[in-house]
Design a protein around this motif. Sequence first.
Motif, mmCIF file in Angstrom:
data_model
loop_
_atom_site.group_PDB
_atom_site.id
_atom_site.type_symbol
_atom_site.label_atom_id
_atom_site.label_comp_id
_atom_site.label_asym_id
_atom_site.label_seq_id
_atom_site.Cartn_x
_atom_site.Cartn_y
_atom_site.Cartn_z
ATOM 1 N N ASP A 59 0.952 -1.205 0.049
ATOM 2 C CA ASP A 59 0.013 -0.082 -0.028
ATOM 3 C C ASP A 59 0.796 1.284 -0.042
ATOM 4 N N PRO A 60 0.348 2.341 -0.716
ATOM 5 C CA PRO A 60 1.122 3.691 -0.691
ATOM 6 C C PRO A 60 0.994 4.084 0.699
ATOM 7 N N ASP A 61 1.964 5.062 1.213
ATOM 8 C CA ASP A 61 1.823 5.857 2.458
ATOM 9 C C ASP A 61 0.506 6.443 2.520
ATOM 10 N N GLY A 62 0.011 6.454 3.758
ATOM 11 C CA GLY A 62 -1.379 6.978 3.872
ATOM 12 C C GLY A 62 -2.508 6.126 3.444
ATOM 13 N N GLY A 63 -2.270 4.942 2.517
ATOM 14 C CA GLY A 63 -3.148 3.987 2.471
ATOM 15 C C GLY A 63 -3.898 4.206 1.046
ATOM 16 N N LYS A 64 -3.747 5.503 0.589
ATOM 17 C CA LYS A 64 -4.419 5.669 -0.891
ATOM 18 C C LYS A 64 -3.724 6.709 -1.563
ATOM 19 N N PRO A 108 1.554 11.190 1.606
ATOM 20 C CA PRO A 108 0.266 11.801 1.135
ATOM 21 C C PRO A 108 0.223 13.257 1.006
ATOM 22 N N LEU A 109 1.559 13.862 0.816
ATOM 23 C CA LEU A 109 1.516 15.262 0.512
ATOM 24 C C LEU A 109 0.394 15.687 -0.424
ATOM 25 N N LYS A 110 -0.248 16.750 -0.291
ATOM 26 C CA LYS A 110 -1.165 17.309 -1.449
ATOM 27 C C LYS A 110 -0.713 18.574 -1.763
ATOM 28 N N ALA A 344 9.706 6.816 -1.805
ATOM 29 C CA ALA A 344 9.032 7.331 -3.078
ATOM 30 C C ALA A 344 8.611 5.837 -3.824
ATOM 31 N N ARG A 345 9.604 4.867 -3.839
ATOM 32 C CA ARG A 345 9.391 3.725 -4.433
ATOM 33 C C ARG A 345 8.272 2.885 -3.927
ATOM 34 N N ILE A 346 7.914 3.014 -2.402
ATOM 35 C CA ILE A 346 6.979 2.385 -1.841
ATOM 36 C C ILE A 346 5.788 2.775 -2.443
ATOM 37 N N LEU A 387 9.342 3.834 7.428
ATOM 38 C CA LEU A 387 9.893 2.693 6.216
ATOM 39 C C LEU A 387 10.014 1.360 6.882
ATOM 40 N N GLU A 388 9.211 1.246 7.782
ATOM 41 C CA GLU A 388 9.123 -0.274 8.441
ATOM 42 C C GLU A 388 8.699 -1.417 7.700
ATOM 43 N N ARG A 389 7.831 -1.061 6.720
ATOM 44 C CA ARG A 389 7.236 -1.837 5.747
ATOM 45 C C ARG A 389 8.179 -2.382 4.545
#
Length: 486
Positions: A59-64, A108-110, A344-346, A387-389
């Motif tokens: 999953d991306p950071d933040g889930g979406k 999840p920066l917007k 970023a690659r996650i 970065l634990e995942r």
Amino acid sequence: MQTLINRSPPPMPSMSSSLLKTPPPSLSLPKPNKTHFSHLPVSLLKPPRRTRVSCSLIDPDGGKLVSLLVEKTQRESKKRQALSLPRIGLTRIDLEWVHVLSEGWANPLKGFMRESEFLQTLHFNSLRVENGAVVNMSVPIVLAVDDEQKGRIGESTRVALVDDGGDPVAILSNIEIYKHNKEERIARTWGTTAPGLPYVEEAITNAGNWLIGGDLEVIEPIKYNDGLDRFRMSPAELREEFTRRNADAVFAFQLRNPVHNGHALLMTDTRRRLLEMGYKNPVLLLHPLGGYTKADDVPLSWRMKQHEKVLEEGVLDPETTVVSIFPSPMHYAGPTEVQWHAKARINAGANFYIVGRDPAGMSHPVEKRDLYDADHGKKVLSMAPGLERLNILPFKVAAYDKTQGKMAFFDPSRSQDFLFISGTKMRALAKSGENPPDGFMCPGGWKVLVEYYNSLAPTDVIHSGTLDLEITLEDRLIDQVNPDLF
């Protein structure tokens, strides 16, 4: 000794699955719009664990995954709105950051960072999101304005971001303007304020004394019209490609230099190891950095020509390799920046990352030494918050084996059989038109590198004559098979 570190607690696969093999795929050449590339991380701090074999992408950071692109039906309306707003001109590096933000690489920066996000990044290398979770964010993604621009903005809550031709690129809303403390930013990002840091001189020293953050709406996809836009896949597009290829693991390899056979050995060996762990179809993301790089790096267009030859000549398998351009600018900020590269690659779907010696490092701009400790990058990645995942793959040292006539993993029991060809030596060979030993780089890729140096002005080319490739131990420690240093 090589180990694989997984910092999540997955169940152990069965013995049968850990021995599972798949037949090698065919070596069909890549279609132009389907080739892409990568970079990878390392840790030696924890005992190895088995890794869960899973068919779903991380999953991306933040889930979406964030997309800040305006819907096609609203683009003309947004352009008209932008023309009525105060304008801020974007530099080339600013535009690259707009690109990064728009596609979700910084999820999840917007938008460009407001002060609270900026301070968290500087002091914690991470952001706390709405649900309380921590995501990694190690480099500031900010937009600078000067006193005159700040005055023109006045009380407006929105501004238009325009390119060098004055055309609107994006709208920044709900803005916040705060002080740009350059010394603090430089010291905390690079660990030094010594003069001569490339990104600092290019993007910070002469930038404005204020930073402006807010919510970003990007009117159209960022294009560079340089013949390489077909290689610039977004995180969403990469995830679609990995799904189309039925990837059950994605391992990323970033580099900002040409690929030699030592790099290729690392990548192919990584895939072999993942197959032995029980994965059925690990896919390589070969992901060269495509934003700002310092003047003495090989330009992106030439690197991409070289990378294509690597696939055409079968050094890497195009059936299991995705080649894409990572749009981020390069900071050369060592252990701080390598966290950004991994994070970023996650977001693009990679769950494995390999890192070499001194990732994102460079020589000290004033003193005759490396700016960063060579091992700190991989150690920091193993401990970095957010970065634990990510599964971290240790890096093996490769060198030219004179007995086999090819690049191989270094065997200290017969060290006399190995030749370490540093990046410095290799560049000198290419500049002088000489050839490296057979098996160091594919012939087509080497030809591209020689053509690049031949294209430079005569004053830029070093004619070194015959070079002694038996380099010193000190040279080895500086240059040995580091994806970021070649």
